[in-house]
Design an enzyme around this catalytic site. Sequence first.
Site, mmCIF file in Angstrom:
data_model
loop_
_atom_site.group_PDB
_atom_site.id
_atom_site.type_symbol
_atom_site.label_atom_id
_atom_site.label_comp_id
_atom_site.label_asym_id
_atom_site.label_seq_id
_atom_site.Cartn_x
_atom_site.Cartn_y
_atom_site.Cartn_z
ATOM 1 N N ASP A 1 0.829 -1.203 0.000
ATOM 2 C CA ASP A 1 0.000 0.000 0.000
ATOM 3 C C ASP A 1 0.863 1.252 0.000
ATOM 4 O OD1 ASP A 1 -2.227 -1.624 0.190
ATOM 5 O OD2 ASP A 1 -2.523 -1.307 2.336
ATOM 6 N N TYR B 1 5.095 -10.197 7.292
ATOM 7 C CA TYR B 1 4.933 -8.777 7.554
ATOM 8 C C TYR B 1 5.102 -8.512 9.046
ATOM 9 C CZ TYR B 1 2.998 -7.487 2.944
ATOM 10 O OH TYR B 1 2.822 -7.228 1.611
#
Length: 266
Positions: free
Chosen positions: A51, A108
């Site tokens: 993102d 992540y």
Amino acid sequence: MRYFFHIAYQGQHYNGWQKQPGAISVQDVIEKALHQIFKFPIAIIGCGRTDAHVHASQFFFHADIETEFDFDLLYRLNKALPQNIAIFDIIKMEGLPHARFDAVQRRYDYFIHTYKDPFLSNQSSFYLEPNLDLHQMKAAVNLLPKYKDYRAFCTQPNKYEHTICNVMEADLFVNGKGDRIRFHIASNRFLSKMIRILMGKILKVGKGELSIAEFENLLINLKTPKTLDPAHPTGLYLSKVTYPYLNLTPRTEFIHATQGIDWISV
């Protein structure tokens, strides 16, 4: 010849990895640098789509370069790129392996600090929430590997053939003072804004605004909630990508977010 490029980048100044009209992306900056070096366009394919403002402490892309070159491409490319993008390795591959489709695991890490610190503002998300219930948050995190369908944690579930994700690891860590938090998750794939939406809901659990039962109900019933409330993008890092044929140790430690911290599992 296909090459894999092992890289890292700080994402706060980019509108994500993916090239798009009217926005500065990591992919666009690298393709322009390659064009500058080779004098012809070279398309690159990334291992995922981070993102806007999200970081990557390990990322891979592949490129097909038909022309033989006898110069140090690693050196020239790093010289051409801004300081917030680094190329660590350029690996000549056999056949046509795919940086995105061949990845078997992505990890992540999401970092939070609960006190104002100007030196963390670009590396960790600031939430002025000193009284989070970390044990309730950990209970929510522990549920994640038990479920496979993450439809309720996606902004656009209908754009995917399916919303199944094989979450292999999920954990919550804290520093000794309890004012720095790290959420870790590993899966074969992730959906659009999935980790930030998960983190937003886990924070609601920590604030007492969402019960463990309500959180688990989202995993069971698969209904998109009325409000998704994704967490800020700043604290999110793609931290490791693994392939059946390539498993490299990340070269960067995203220093400001982790320096001097002895992370303890909650």
